[in-house]
Design a protein around this motif. Structure first.
Motif, mmCIF file in Angstrom:
data_model
loop_
_atom_site.group_PDB
_atom_site.id
_atom_site.type_symbol
_atom_site.label_atom_id
_atom_site.label_comp_id
_atom_site.label_asym_id
_atom_site.label_seq_id
_atom_site.Cartn_x
_atom_site.Cartn_y
_atom_site.Cartn_z
ATOM 1 N N PHE A 405 -5.181 -0.283 10.695
ATOM 2 C CA PHE A 405 -5.194 0.942 9.907
ATOM 3 C C PHE A 405 -3.807 1.578 9.870
ATOM 4 O O PHE A 405 -3.388 2.170 8.867
ATOM 5 N N ALA A 406 -3.054 1.450 10.972
ATOM 6 C CA ALA A 406 -1.722 2.063 11.072
ATOM 7 C C ALA A 406 -0.796 1.574 9.974
ATOM 8 O O ALA A 406 -0.003 2.347 9.418
ATOM 9 N N PHE A 407 -0.896 0.286 9.624
ATOM 10 C CA PHE A 407 0.039 -0.270 8.642
ATOM 11 C C PHE A 407 -0.221 0.255 7.234
ATOM 12 O O PHE A 407 0.654 0.145 6.367
ATOM 13 N N ILE A 426 3.363 -9.427 2.484
ATOM 14 C CA ILE A 426 3.781 -9.192 3.877
ATOM 15 C C ILE A 426 2.734 -8.338 4.597
ATOM 16 O O ILE A 426 2.378 -8.605 5.752
ATOM 17 N N PHE A 427 2.229 -7.309 3.909
ATOM 18 C CA PHE A 427 1.180 -6.458 4.472
ATOM 19 C C PHE A 427 -0.043 -7.297 4.838
ATOM 20 O O PHE A 427 -0.587 -7.189 5.944
ATOM 21 N N GLY A 492 -7.014 -0.636 -2.496
ATOM 22 C CA GLY A 492 -6.561 0.646 -1.989
ATOM 23 C C GLY A 492 -5.862 0.547 -0.653
ATOM 24 O O GLY A 492 -5.075 1.421 -0.293
ATOM 25 N N PHE A 493 -6.151 -0.518 0.111
ATOM 26 C CA PHE A 493 -5.482 -0.674 1.405
ATOM 27 C C PHE A 493 -4.165 -1.437 1.279
ATOM 28 O O PHE A 493 -3.121 -0.910 1.661
ATOM 29 N N PRO A 494 -4.165 -2.668 0.774
ATOM 30 C CA PRO A 494 -2.861 -3.324 0.586
ATOM 31 C C PRO A 494 -2.092 -2.644 -0.548
ATOM 32 O O PRO A 494 -2.679 -1.956 -1.387
ATOM 33 N N LYS A 546 -8.000 1.420 -6.369
ATOM 34 C CA LYS A 546 -9.376 0.933 -6.554
ATOM 35 C C LYS A 546 -9.722 0.855 -8.036
ATOM 36 O O LYS A 546 -10.352 -0.108 -8.485
ATOM 37 N N MET A 547 -9.322 1.872 -8.803
ATOM 38 C CA MET A 547 -9.587 1.866 -10.242
ATOM 39 C C MET A 547 -8.858 0.705 -10.924
ATOM 40 O O MET A 547 -9.441 -0.016 -11.749
ATOM 41 N N GLU A 548 -7.599 0.511 -10.573
ATOM 42 C CA GLU A 548 -6.803 -0.543 -11.214
ATOM 43 C C GLU A 548 -7.341 -1.928 -10.878
ATOM 44 O O GLU A 548 -7.447 -2.795 -11.759
ATOM 45 N N GLU A 549 -7.700 -2.160 -9.618
ATOM 46 C CA GLU A 549 -8.064 -3.496 -9.171
ATOM 47 C C GLU A 549 -9.548 -3.816 -9.342
ATOM 48 O O GLU A 549 -9.924 -4.989 -9.395
#
Length: 655
Positions: A405-407, A426-427, A492-494, A546-549
């Motif tokens: 979660f930190a990243f 990389i993420f 939304g995360f990466p 989220k909307m875009e992907e």
């Protein structure tokens, strides 16, 4: 949640103009000396027929209530309580679905002021609020008084020619603006309070399974049921204990409401701050290693001792301090989870303070339920598993999740700062390493300081380890130039797909052709005779990704966006990229404060609020090149709703 619905108007340097629809409120003011240190400031407002001025007590989530404050640069006096109001009217609003409180025809507002520095010779108070009829106009007045009773001249902010011109350029001459006033149904928003509540509840359940909390359940329940004079009283005390736990965790979110009350957008603003996101990254990594067992994060032991002593007091007070003692002594396990909840709330779009309260309520409720449940049914205590090494295993698993979660926060800083070092692949690669480490830990290949020797792998460890390995396999294609499958479940995360180590067709979502300047996009719409999709977005906006992907990637929607619309994406959090010196200027906000427009983020966030009276993202507006609104604005929603919304905009454009 506060929702501001004002129509901004230009500041007028003269005060003696007549009362019209553009100026439906006229003020008269006076000051009365009550004692050597106290004065009453009396403000009288005359309202044009059918116009309403909203009271200080108008409910949150409705029209903006009246607010009386002392300017930031003024000292030597203070307001005593809220102002006394003349007669108000209560009426149910179908727009806000609340009973609103307002003045009709006229208002008299009396504010008592206390002088704390006898050397001052004048005082100033500012009044903010809203007057509404079919539309709303912002009330922004400043009243200054000499303490000898003479009224001082009102100070008006004067902008230079450059700032006036650039402010004028920022304001659009929109047509069909009634569509902007229609409330958009966003009940399915991914960051709804209920979803945040559920996340907090899950966090509370995880906290229960830690060594700091789990052993407390049978001990505390047994204390209440055995030490009380009657079984009924013991059950009531245990339930009350649970209620106090919930209240304590809700109280932790109260300071954020006070901060949010100073400026409704302040928490959303700081959530996109580069250094705040780096701070969250460091803190979550620190929390993760505490879960791994390298050290413990605890509050001062004296706090716990004092609360424990106070818990010996009888009645409700004693039970409350027992609950507070639990919150303090279990902090080494609950603190990292609460820290993640705080970071997650500040990093979402919406009202972070209310989201944090919802999350804290869920967290506290999950912690409290076992104490009440086992007090009602004490025989269930026998079914609880015994404390052991599995509790430490739970902590270590949470440590890996904290680290992953930190990243996300480091990624936010990288995106907003345009540093280009934590690209999408990389993420995802870092996540692969983190979850591979978790799988090896579950399968007994990695050990941490407080782990017990593993004689035989349990069914749980093997099963969970296999699931984690499956997740790693799911992640691996995300590092390829042409992934075998998309990672929609992680949207939304990466970082966004165009933020890649591989060369992309464009730096726009999904490789679409987009403009990142409104004027350039407007010119393109005129040349191609296409409607405009105005996309207010942000680098650190989870719902935007989220909307875009998940929605824009739908083949039918993607085709419409690519072929039928001119896409203008304006990043409101792009605060590290400065405007050219010739385009920087001063802007007077609705509260009368001057805002320096220095970055592209400053410009586009101000542009959104000024023209569309909205400060959330994602926020989508359909218009033609003549600036005529084609449909109601849209926010986070599902594929079918968004597709129908785009098609209706096209139909209106053709008409």
């Amino acid at each position: 949640m506060k929702i501001f619905f004002p129509f901004f108007i230009f500041f007028i340097a003269f005060t003696g103009f007549s009362q019209t629809e553009n100026n439906p409120i006229v003020w008269n003011s006076s000051i009365n000396k009550i004692s050597e240190t106290e004065y009453d400031v009396v403000l009288k407002a005359n309202l044009l027929q059918e116009w309403h001025l909203y009271s200080q007590y108008n409910p949150e989530g409705a029209s903006q209530p009246l607010e009386i404050v002392i300017p930031e640069n003024k000292t030597g006096y203070e307001l005593i309580g809220k102002a006394i109001e003349s007669e108000t009217v209560k009426e149910f609003s179908e727009i806000w679905e609340k009973e609103e409180i307002f003045f009709k025809d006229n208002a008299t507002i009396t504010q008592r002021v206390k002088i704390t520095d006898t050397s001052i010779t004048s005082i100033t108070i500012d009044v903010y609020g809203q007057v509404c009829k079919e539309a709303c106009i912002q009330v922004e007045e400043s009243f200054s008084f000499a303490l000898d009773g003479k009224k001082l001249e009102k100070i008006t902010i004067v902008l230079n020619f450059k700032s006036k011109k650039l402010t004028q350029n920022l304001k659009l001459d929109l047509k069909n603006t009634a569509l902007l006033e229609v409330k958009t149904d966003n009940s399915d928003t991914g960051d709804s309070l209920f979803n945040i509540f559920l996340l907090g509840f899950v966090g509370g359940l995880l906290a229960l399974l830690t060594p700091c909390v789990f052993p407390m359940i049978p001990l505390t329940v047994s204390f209440f049921t055995k030490q009380s004079q009657s079984k009924r009283k013991g059950i009531l005390n245990a339930i009350l204990y649970g209620v106090f736990i919930v209240i304590i965790y809700i109280l932790l979110s109260v300071p954020f409401h006070l901060i949010d009350g100073l400026d409704p957008n302040i928490l959303n603003t700081i959530s996109t701050n580069i250094w705040l996101n780096i701070f969250f990254f460091v803190i979550l990594v620190f929390f993760a290693f505490s879960f791994f067992g390298f050290y413990e994060i605890t509050l001062p032991s004296s706090w716990g001792n004092k609360m424990d002593s106070a818990s010996n007091v009888g009645g409700f007070i004693g039970v409350f301090f027992m609950a507070l003692t639990l919150a303090i002594v279990s902090f080494s396990c609950t603190g990292p989870i609460l820290g993640s909840l705080l970071a997650g709330s500040l990093g979402t779009v919406g009202n972070p303070a209310f989201q944090l309260s919802a999350g804290m309520t869920g967290f506290g409720l999950a912690l409290a339920l076992p104490f009440a449940l086992f007090a009602l049914f004490p025989n269930l205590l026998n079914s609880l598993p015994k404390s052991g090494g599995w509790l430490n295993t739970t902590k270590v698993i949470l440590g890996f999740l904290e680290l992953a979660f930190a990243f996300k926060f480091l990624s936010n800083s990288d995106l907003v700062g345009h540093w280009d070092f934590l690209k999408r692949e990389i993420f995802i690669g870092i996540w692969i390493l983190i979850f591979l480490g978790l799988a090896l830990y579950l399968l007994g290949k990695i050990k941490f300081p407080h782990d017990s020797p593993i004689k035989k792998l349990s069914f749980f460890r093997i099963s969970f380890g296999v699931l984690v390995i499956a997740f790693v396999i799911y992640l691996i294609p995300g590092t390829f130039k042409n992934p075998t499958w998309s990672l929609h479940s992680l949207s939304g995360f990466p970082p966004p797909q165009f933020y890649s180590i591989y060369e992309q067709e464009s730096d726009c979502p999904l490789g679409l052709n987009c403009y990142k300047d409104f004027d350039e996009g407007l010119n393109a719409a005129k040349e191609t005779n296409k409607p405009i999709l105005l996309d207010f977005t942000g680098w650190a906006c989870v719902n935007c990704r989220k909307m875009e992907e998940n929605v824009w990637s739908n083949p039918e929607i993607y085709s419409i966006l690519k072929n039928d619309y001119v896409l203008i994406s304006l990043y409101v959090d792009d605060n590290e990229k400065e405007l050219p010196a010739s385009e920087q200027f001063d802007f007077v906000k609705a509260n009368g404060k001057v805002k320096k427009i220095k970055s592209y983020g400053d410009k586009w966030s101000t542009f959104q609020v000024l023209n569309f009276k909205n400060a959330s993202q994602p926020y989508y507006v359909l218009m033609n090149a003549d600036l005529e609104i084609l449909n109601t604005p849209q926010q986070y929603t599902d594929i079918e709703t968004y597709k129908n919304w785009l098609e209706k905009g096209l139909d209106n454009f053709k008409k």
